[in-house]
Design an enzyme around this catalytic site. Structure first.
Site, mmCIF file in Angstrom:
data_model
loop_
_atom_site.group_PDB
_atom_site.id
_atom_site.type_symbol
_atom_site.label_atom_id
_atom_site.label_comp_id
_atom_site.label_asym_id
_atom_site.label_seq_id
_atom_site.Cartn_x
_atom_site.Cartn_y
_atom_site.Cartn_z
ATOM 1 N N TYR A 63 0.786 -1.290 0.035
ATOM 2 C CA TYR A 63 -0.082 -0.084 0.016
ATOM 3 C C TYR A 63 0.755 1.301 0.032
ATOM 4 O O TYR A 63 0.362 2.130 -0.786
ATOM 5 C CB TYR A 63 -0.992 0.022 1.199
ATOM 6 C CG TYR A 63 -2.060 -0.773 0.788
ATOM 7 C CD1 TYR A 63 -3.181 -0.239 -0.215
ATOM 8 C CD2 TYR A 63 -2.473 -2.140 1.233
ATOM 9 C CE1 TYR A 63 -4.204 -0.950 -0.514
ATOM 10 C CE2 TYR A 63 -3.532 -2.762 0.995
ATOM 11 C CZ TYR A 63 -4.501 -2.138 0.084
ATOM 12 O OH TYR A 63 -5.526 -2.978 -0.476
ATOM 13 N N ARG A 66 1.849 1.710 -3.612
ATOM 14 C CA ARG A 66 0.840 2.166 -4.473
ATOM 15 C C ARG A 66 0.226 3.487 -3.929
ATOM 16 O O ARG A 66 -0.190 4.299 -4.868
ATOM 17 C CB ARG A 66 -0.471 1.210 -4.272
ATOM 18 C CG ARG A 66 -0.142 -0.091 -4.890
ATOM 19 C CD ARG A 66 -1.530 -1.065 -4.799
ATOM 20 N NE ARG A 66 -2.740 -0.247 -5.350
ATOM 21 C CZ ARG A 66 -3.948 -0.694 -4.809
ATOM 22 N NH1 ARG A 66 -4.099 -1.387 -3.981
ATOM 23 N NH2 ARG A 66 -4.981 0.215 -5.215
ATOM 24 N N HIS A 115 -14.902 1.636 -1.734
ATOM 25 C CA HIS A 115 -13.928 0.787 -1.489
ATOM 26 C C HIS A 115 -12.949 1.653 -0.515
ATOM 27 O O HIS A 115 -11.657 1.076 -0.235
ATOM 28 C CB HIS A 115 -12.985 0.357 -2.615
ATOM 29 C CG HIS A 115 -13.797 -0.626 -3.326
ATOM 30 N ND1 HIS A 115 -13.794 -0.998 -4.625
ATOM 31 C CD2 HIS A 115 -15.039 -1.449 -2.752
ATOM 32 C CE1 HIS A 115 -14.611 -2.152 -4.874
ATOM 33 N NE2 HIS A 115 -15.483 -2.172 -3.968
ATOM 34 N N CYS A 123 -7.011 2.532 13.133
ATOM 35 C CA CYS A 123 -6.242 1.740 13.805
ATOM 36 C C CYS A 123 -7.292 0.471 14.076
ATOM 37 O O CYS A 123 -8.409 0.295 13.747
ATOM 38 C CB CYS A 123 -6.493 2.348 15.221
ATOM 39 S SG CYS A 123 -6.046 1.237 16.622
ATOM 40 N N THR A 185 -14.621 -0.370 -15.494
ATOM 41 C CA THR A 185 -14.649 -1.287 -14.620
ATOM 42 C C THR A 185 -14.823 -2.760 -15.018
ATOM 43 O O THR A 185 -15.789 -2.779 -16.160
ATOM 44 C CB THR A 185 -15.788 -1.147 -13.398
ATOM 45 O OG1 THR A 185 -15.682 -2.220 -12.678
ATOM 46 C CG2 THR A 185 -17.013 -1.252 -13.724
ATOM 47 N N SER A 186 -14.258 -3.640 -14.831
ATOM 48 C CA SER A 186 -14.373 -4.994 -15.399
ATOM 49 C C SER A 186 -15.645 -5.790 -14.771
ATOM 50 O O SER A 186 -16.063 -6.833 -15.422
ATOM 51 C CB SER A 186 -13.229 -5.934 -14.843
ATOM 52 O OG SER A 186 -13.044 -6.183 -13.679
ATOM 53 N N PRO A 211 -12.909 0.086 -23.233
ATOM 54 C CA PRO A 211 -12.191 -0.508 -24.489
ATOM 55 C C PRO A 211 -12.691 -2.002 -24.479
ATOM 56 O O PRO A 211 -12.551 -2.520 -25.920
ATOM 57 C CB PRO A 211 -10.690 -0.373 -24.152
ATOM 58 C CG PRO A 211 -10.553 0.091 -22.799
ATOM 59 C CD PRO A 211 -11.760 0.332 -22.287
ATOM 60 N N GLU A 212 -12.913 -2.631 -23.401
ATOM 61 C CA GLU A 212 -13.343 -4.030 -23.635
ATOM 62 C C GLU A 212 -14.711 -4.185 -22.907
ATOM 63 O O GLU A 212 -15.258 -3.468 -22.361
ATOM 64 C CB GLU A 212 -12.377 -4.849 -22.486
ATOM 65 C CG GLU A 212 -11.087 -4.683 -22.608
ATOM 66 C CD GLU A 212 -10.532 -5.263 -23.756
ATOM 67 O OE1 GLU A 212 -11.101 -6.224 -24.340
ATOM 68 O OE2 GLU A 212 -9.360 -4.713 -24.196
#
Ligand code: OAD
Ligand code: ZN
Length: 241
Positions: A63, A66, A115, A123, A185-186, A211-212
């Protein structure tokens, strides 16, 4: 496009649901595409409570890396259009699966980050929640300043439940949405797909940008096939000129 123009005017209630694809052109790898690995790990192997329990240092290192990538990235033309949508439509909500903070940096305020957010930690035992900033952590795994317990990224991991208050706010908007954009999103995570399905079942016109094909494509009313950074600025230009 004519069809889209006729249903989009400033008085409409417009929702936008985004996934990792909208940030791809900002240089942030998607989860399931090429580049979705860190070292030898896939996201699905690290973004779990089990992985964190087993090796909190490893998960925090991932993380931290990222968060550095997200901090250096800039919002792209697709994020800019989503911000313009918020100012254009009288009733607007952005629901994002992305934790990268780019929508906020583009200006969006009517946003629900279902998310979580990679720049926030909390904590694991007390209620302390705090911002991490852009710099690399000096201590990994990070301890809570208040009680000394282990902290964790403020992110919904695989197998964890969503914040019910956030979900309620999403569904109440989606119940009477005129148009819903689903961007990048897939559709491999079920809750966001269900949200889109729910909105369509309540009458929303669903426009997907990807695109997919995804698991959303079969029920979307229209698939605009291509990169969000190409498609959205063109669509916006046509709509507002
Ligand atoms: P995925 O990595 O599963 O899917 C990314 C999608 O973006 C794919 O459908 C691509 O075709 C599409 N895409 C790629 N480049 C694009 C571009 N330039 N413009 C538009 N679309 C593009 O990412 P998500 O669907 O967001 O959860 O994944 C959902 C969740 O799984 C994430 O929120 C994350 C992950 O585990 C958490 O972090 C909790
Ligand atoms: Zn604490």
């Amino acid at each position: 496009m004519e069809n889209i123009k006729s249903i989009l005017n400033p008085n409409k209630r417009v929702g936008v649901l985004t996934g990792a694809g909208i940030s791809h052109e900002s240089g942030i790898p998607t989860f399931r595409g090429a580049g979705g690995y860190w070292k030898e790990y896939k996201a699905e192997e690290l973004a779990t409570p089990q992985a964190f329990q087993k090796d909190p240092r490893l998960v925090w290192e991932w993380y931290d890396y990222r968060r550095g990538v997200c901090a250096k990235a800039q919002p792209n033309p697709a994020h800019e259009v989503v911000y313009k949508m918020e100012t254009y439509f009288s009733d607007f909500l952005l629901i994002t699966q992305n934790v990268d903070g780019l929508h906020r940096r583009a200006g969006n305020q009517k946003i629900l980050e279902i998310h979580g957010n990679i720049f926030t930690a909390r904590c694991t035992s007390c209620s302390n929640q705090f911002s991490l900033g852009n710099e690399a952590l000096k201590e990994i795994p990070l301890k809570c300043e208040r009680c000394g317990s282990l902290t964790r990224p403020h992110i919904v991991w695989f197998g964890e439940s969503y914040d019910t208050d956030l979900l309620d706010r999403c569904y109440s908007f989606l119940a009477s949405c005129d148009v819903l954009f689903v961007i990048g999103t897939s559709g491999q995570v079920s809750v966001p797909v269900y949200m889109a399905q729910y909105s369509v079942s309540k009458g929303a016109y669903c426009i997907e940008v990807n695109p997919e094909e995804s698991t959303v494509s079969h029920f979307a009313n229209q698939l605009l096939k291509g990169k969000a950074g190409d498609i959205l600025p063109k669509l916006w230009e046509e709509l507002t000129n």
